[in-house]
Design an enzyme around this catalytic site. Structure first.
Site, mmCIF file in Angstrom:
data_model
loop_
_atom_site.group_PDB
_atom_site.id
_atom_site.type_symbol
_atom_site.label_atom_id
_atom_site.label_comp_id
_atom_site.label_asym_id
_atom_site.label_seq_id
_atom_site.Cartn_x
_atom_site.Cartn_y
_atom_site.Cartn_z
ATOM 1 N N ILE A 32 0.817 -1.218 0.000
ATOM 2 C CA ILE A 32 0.000 0.000 0.000
ATOM 3 C C ILE A 32 0.845 1.260 0.000
ATOM 4 C CG2 ILE A 32 -2.099 -0.960 1.019
ATOM 5 C CD1 ILE A 32 -1.153 0.026 3.740
ATOM 6 N N GLY A 33 2.122 1.097 0.091
ATOM 7 C CA GLY A 33 2.948 2.302 0.059
ATOM 8 C C GLY A 33 4.408 1.949 0.203
ATOM 9 N N ALA A 34 5.218 2.983 0.100
ATOM 10 C CA ALA A 34 6.656 2.768 0.255
ATOM 11 C C ALA A 34 7.145 3.735 1.307
ATOM 12 C CB ALA A 34 7.355 3.022 -1.069
ATOM 13 N N GLU B 63 10.456 4.967 4.006
ATOM 14 C CA GLU B 63 11.897 5.203 3.904
ATOM 15 C C GLU B 63 12.675 3.890 4.041
ATOM 16 O OE1 GLU B 63 14.204 7.680 3.947
ATOM 17 O OE2 GLU B 63 15.767 7.104 5.350
ATOM 18 N N GLU C 90 8.841 -1.428 1.948
ATOM 19 C CA GLU C 90 7.432 -1.341 1.577
ATOM 20 C C GLU C 90 6.512 -1.328 2.790
ATOM 21 O OE1 GLU C 90 8.528 -4.509 -0.469
ATOM 22 O OE2 GLU C 90 8.714 -3.491 -2.392
ATOM 23 N N VAL C 91 5.346 -0.702 2.614
ATOM 24 C CA VAL C 91 4.292 -0.788 3.622
ATOM 25 C C VAL C 91 3.200 -1.629 2.971
ATOM 26 C CG1 VAL C 91 2.680 0.474 5.072
ATOM 27 C CG2 VAL C 91 4.847 1.530 4.442
ATOM 28 N N ASP D 256 6.357 16.420 14.537
ATOM 29 C CA ASP D 256 5.992 16.390 13.116
ATOM 30 C C ASP D 256 4.490 16.166 12.980
ATOM 31 O OD1 ASP D 256 6.357 16.563 10.427
ATOM 32 O OD2 ASP D 256 7.204 14.568 10.172
HETATM 33 N N1 ADE Z 1 -0.117 3.539 5.816
HETATM 34 C C1 ADE Z 1 0.805 3.601 6.779
HETATM 35 N N2 ADE Z 1 0.300 3.081 7.904
HETATM 36 C C2 ADE Z 1 -0.951 2.670 7.643
HETATM 37 C C3 ADE Z 1 -1.977 2.067 8.420
HETATM 38 N N3 ADE Z 1 -1.772 1.793 9.682
HETATM 39 N N4 ADE Z 1 -3.132 1.793 7.833
HETATM 40 C C4 ADE Z 1 -3.314 2.108 6.537
HETATM 41 N N5 ADE Z 1 -2.401 2.683 5.759
HETATM 42 C C5 ADE Z 1 -1.217 2.952 6.311
#
Ligand code: ADE
Length: 994
Positions: free
Chosen positions: A637-639, A641, A644-645, A756
């Protein structure tokens, strides 16, 4: 159709293409994750596609500049209306594909460049497909085909381009899927364009065979659903074994993602370039793992490949518990220098360790005893009458005491050294023997020892000669050591007389003394212990002057004074050093962390993981270790630092599976990265609040290292709001803000400063609940793309940060409150960028000048007042998070308070149509309320201070005169006046009436 004829025809239509721009027809860039099902540029002969009707598409073979044939299809019936020309490929087998990609390269003539074709000429064509299990031969029914897309050219060409012989080649790719039948046809429908279809390439994507972490992963076809991944289990390469189940995920684009688990080379094998190679002769590897083969340890060897344990050389052995990495060893040589000492009742044997310990440390001794008569050849085992202290075998020290021996006997003691491999050797065991005759009377001991005098560094001792020395006394040995350091070392000296002066001692220190006598028959046993103390500074003078009484008095007096002083310090609590010494390291850490904050009893305090010497300890103190088999990764669902997430599911025994977000640490990290990555978990794990993202646990014992947190369906707040611009009621937005404030109140109560806080670092779940995330102090700022370097070198998200934190890194809960005001603004403006496109430098300058963000459109005045309150220059004047939460609660309970919008209360500028930029406190009363001094409304009004303009010119005397008597209130009003004046200046510059 012949090439020459075609060229003539083409030239007529202007479709000739030898000088194409871009990638020429034959240069398809095939990557390893594409499997090509059809490529017209690779066809040897004619393509033989079906065209319908006959005067539509035309097969034309051209030669490229390398004289290779290019099979094209062209059509250019632009003059005639109602064109419906079809071109159908041959049947294409689907192979393993689920989703196919069609890449078309074509040129297209710009209709404007052809005269007289207006209305009939088109600039697109349509792409169709039909699935079937087998080839239909020449049968072709267009109505059985499904449309994929209308394809238009990015670049069309004109007569002029033609003149320059530069035609623009378009490349378009379309995807089709899922394909379920065994194969399919593609069809191209022309409806009156001038097109040359130069090449068609049909392919599908696969994650190609790969070897990762010594595990092989086969070719894998991605799912049709581009957002979900295929989990693939790897099999270990030859001579490797699984450590953690190796897995990879195949992504929609044919890329392998998120490597999990690994294989390791088996014993006797090492990793070389992704495979396991046997250790060479002379080398070994005893454990499975990604370590290299090592040279055989000393005194061992191997002549074969793939050795796990090297064999010992002759005469050398390995004990059962010796690791294969240890050198082979051998039994020790015999002990040396055995001596005996005898007194009335005990015989002491002492010896030196063997010169060769055999290479081991587990040395022990055993003593055997023989009784021999006058004829030494007639010896017998001593039998049970004699006792050895502590025992006769397994001795660790090189001495033993023999008791209960009989007088007038020759005893022979054989002392053998042994080690862990002595039992494995068949060679005779070397020993050292000593014969002791017990025919003399035991030597008598020294009796009483006296201290004659003591100075700071010396003690004089004397004693009585023994009553019955066995022969002439040769000398006395005096052994002594500091009482406090008995275990460490001792000294000895000799004296021929029954007295000695021992020098070189420490002042005011207790020493223990033993004395023994040496005669021709040997040593006596040691005397009992005597304890004497050296003198202090006064004792030297005293010794000289013989004032022993004075010393005693001074010593007693000094001691008494010491006791009194100690008691005094303890009672008055001033004995800081004592208390500090007692403070446990944990308490120290907490004290250090509280950072000057007054913490409330009963409220947990945040502990900075950096105060742990070993950061791994911090993460395990605050985060649960999760077995990776409980985690199912579903999609990326994402990248971040660090890697990957992903989203996925977590199964906890006895509980329902829950959705989770998984942050992974990409492979190849260094220790520092792993520490920084896990730091966030160590921080998050300390929090437990509905508005703080919850940590489920961490995976640190296998790869990849992961942080597992609750899943937030709507992702980050800024993008969520931008996606749903204008969709929420004010109450819903205030509800989100209230949640964030409540999370921040919890953090500030814990003593944690976020640094932050921004909408991008807030996550939103499916119930619109907002939770604060992204912890890690300085690290957070490293990762934040908004963070910029300041002149002092720190990396700071300027637009969200309070001026004192930008200027001199004064981060506090008050600077978090400033950031909270910016988050309020982001929320009320549905994710607008604070200060829009102003540069960071301009933002800093305008804040310094007193400028503050205006209310977003439709923002209730009360909320903008709260924002302004959060943005007070003087940080102590900003509201605390607890004030913010209760203020927002009041607004939610009384929604009518949200009806007054800033636009409604603003005094409009003189020039109509100008948008007011500084919606400030519109009345003195509002201003007083905003600085929490509303109780003085009447005082201000009664004294005629009724407009902000007049108020801004008030002096401290005016404030006192109107009846503000409390010094704290006077100060608050004066410092708020400074801010007000800056606002007034701006307002006047902008021409507003107040
Ligand atoms: N992106 C980063 N952390 C997340 C999370 N806990 N749930 C959904 N998207 C995310």
């Amino acid at each position: 159709m012949g090439g020459c004829e075609a060229r003539g025809l083409l030239w007529k239509f202007g479709l000739f293409f030898p000088l194409l721009t871009g990638c020429p027809a034959g240069c398809s860039q095939v990557s390893s994750n594409q499997v090509v099902l059809l490529d017209t540029t690779a066809a040897i002969g004619e393509l033989g596609w079906k065209t319908y009707p006959l005067n539509g598409w035309d097969a034309i073979t051209e030669m490229d500049e390398h004289n290779r044939p290019i099979h094209t299809y062209q059509v250019c019936n632009v003059m005639e209306p109602n064109q419906n020309n079809w071109l159908r490929t041959n049947w294409i087998s689907r192979d393993a594909a689920q989703k196919i990609y069609v890449e078309m390269k074509f040129t297209l003539r710009d209709c404007n460049s052809i005269p007289w074709v207006l209305g009939t000429c088109k600039e697109t064509f349509n792409l169709y497909y039909m699935e079937s299990d087998e080839s239909h031969g020449v049968k072709f029914k267009p109505n059985q085909y499904t449309k994929i897309d209308t394809v238009a050219a990015d670049e069309s060409f004109t007569q002029m381009d033609l003149g320059d012989r530069i035609l623009k080649l378009n490349t378009e790719v379309r995807e089709v899927g899922p394909i379920n039948r065994k194969g399919f046809y593609l069809a191209f429908q022309d409806i009156g364009a001038c097109i040359a279809l130069v090449s068609v390439r049909v392919y599908y994507k696969k994650c190609p065979f790969t070897v990762r972490n010594l595990a092989m992963f086969p070719d894998t076809i991605p799912r049709v659903d581009s957002s979900s991944l295929v989990e693939v289990r790897g099999s270990c390469v030859k001579s490797a074994e699984e450590r953690d189940t190796p897995k990879l995920y195949c992504g929609a684009d044919g890329d392998w993602l998120v490597p999990l688990g690994r294989c390791i080379c088996s014993v006797g094998y090492e990793e070389v370039d992704g495979s396991c190679h046997a250790c060479r002769p002379g080398f070994y590897k005893a454990f499975a793992g990604n370590i290299k083969c090592s040279k055989c340890p000393p005194h061992s060897l191997t002549y074969v490949e793939a050795t796990s344990v090297c064999q010992c050389e002759k005469g050398y052995f390995r004990a059962e518990k010796d690791p294969p990495t240890m050198a082979c060893t051998r039994p020790p040589s015999a002990p040396r220098n055995v001596i005996s000492n005898i007194n009335e009742t005990a015989l002491m044997l002492e010896w030196s360790p063997p010169s060769d310990t055999g290479g081991r440390k587990d040395l022990t001794y055993s003593v055997s005893c023989k009784k021999c008569g006058s004829d030494t050849s007639q010896c017998e085992i001593c039998g049970g009458g004699i006792r050895f202290i502590p025992r006769h075998t397994g001795l660790i020290n090189s001495s033993v005491t023999v008791l209960d021996f009989v007088s007038h006997v020759n005893y022979t003691f054989e002392i053998e050294a042994m080690n862990g491999v002595s039992e494995l050797s068949f060679s005779p065991k070397p020993f050292t023997a000593i014969t002791v005759t017990t025919d003399q009377d035991a030597l008598s001991l020294i009796g009483m020892v006296r201290k004659d005098w003591a100075s700071q560094n010396s003690i004089a001792l004397s004693w009585q000669e023994p009553d019955f020395p066995n022969g002439a006394i040769l000398d006395y040995e005096i052994k002594y050591y500091e009482k406090e350091h008995e275990q460490l070392s001792y000294s000895s000296t000799r004296s021929k007389a029954p007295s000695v002066i021992i020098t070189g001692l420490k002042p005011a220190t207790k020493y223990i003394f033993h004395i023994r006598v040496r005669t021709a028959a040997g040593y006596s046993g040691y005397s009992q212990k005597f304890e004497f103390e050296t003198g202090d500074e006064t004792s030297d003078i005293a010794a000289e002057q013989g004032q022993i009484l004075v010393i005693a008095t001074a010593a007693v007096g000094g001691f008494t004074l010491l006791v009194i002083l100690t008691l005094f310090f303890l009672i008055t609590g001033r004995c800081q050093w004592y208390i500090k010494a007692k403070m446990k390291s944990e308490e120290k850490r907490r004290a250090h962390l509280q950072n000057g904050h007054l913490r409330f009893p009963g409220i947990k305090t945040y502990i900075d993981p950096d105060t742990y010497e070993d950061p791994a300890l911090a993460v395990h103190e605050f985060a649960k270790e999760i077995d990776p088999s409980r985690i199912r990764i579903e999609r990326v669902i994402g990248a971040g630092e660090f890697g990957e997430v992903c989203s996925g599911r977590l199964k906890t025994p006895g509980k329902r599976e829950i959705p989770v977000a998984i942050k992974t640490l990409k492979s190849g990290y260094v220790d520092r990265q792993r520490r920084d990555f896990l730091r966030e978990a160590s921080i998050m794990g300390q929090f437990d609040h509905p508005n703080i993202i919850r940590l489920e646990g961490v995976v640190t014992k296998s790869r990849p290292v992961m942080i597992v947190v609750e899943y937030m369906e709507n992702g980050s707040l800024d993008s969520f709001l931008r996606k749903h611009d204008g969709h929420f009621t004010v109450i819903q937005l205030v509800g989100m803000l209230r949640g964030i404030a409540s999370g921040m109140k919890y953090l500030s109560d814990m003593g944690y400063v976020h640094r932050d806080l921004a909408a991008r670092n807030i996550l939103v779940n499916s119930n619109l609940m907002c939770k604060v995330s992204d912890f890690g102090l300085s690290r957070v700022l490293e990762d934040d793309p908004e963070a910029a370097y300041t002149t002092s070198g720190g990396k700071i998200p300027i637009r969200w940060t309070a001026p004192e934190a930008i200027a001199y890194r004064k981060f506090s809960s008050a600077s978090d409150a400033w950031s909270y005001g910016i988050v309020m603004w982001e929320v009320m403006s549905y994710g607008e960028r604070p200060y829009w496109e102003m540069s960071n430098q301009d933002v800093i300058l305008s804040i310094e000048e007193g400028y503050r963000l205006p209310a977003p459109m439709g923002c209730p005045a009360s909320l903008h007042q709260l924002m302004l309150h959060c943005w007070q220059k003087e940080r102590n004047h900003r509201p605390k998070f607890t004030d913010i939460v209760s203020f927002l609660d009041k607004l939610i309970r009384n929604p009518s308070s949200l009806h007054t919008l800033v636009e409604d209360v603003l005094v409009m500028p003189d020039s109509p149509g100008e948008v007011p930029e500084y919606p400030l406190f519109v009345s003195v009363i509002d201003w007083l309320d905003s600085i929490k001094m509303g109780q003085y409304k009447n005082n201000f009004m009664a004294a005629g201070f009724t407009t902000l303009e007049v108020v801004s010119r008030m002096s401290i005397d005016d404030i006192r005169r109107i009846g503000v008597v409390l010094i704290g209130h006077q100060r608050r009003i004066v410092s708020s006046l400074q801010t007000l004046r800056l606002h007034m200046m701006h307002i006047q510059e902008k021409g507003f009436n107040v």
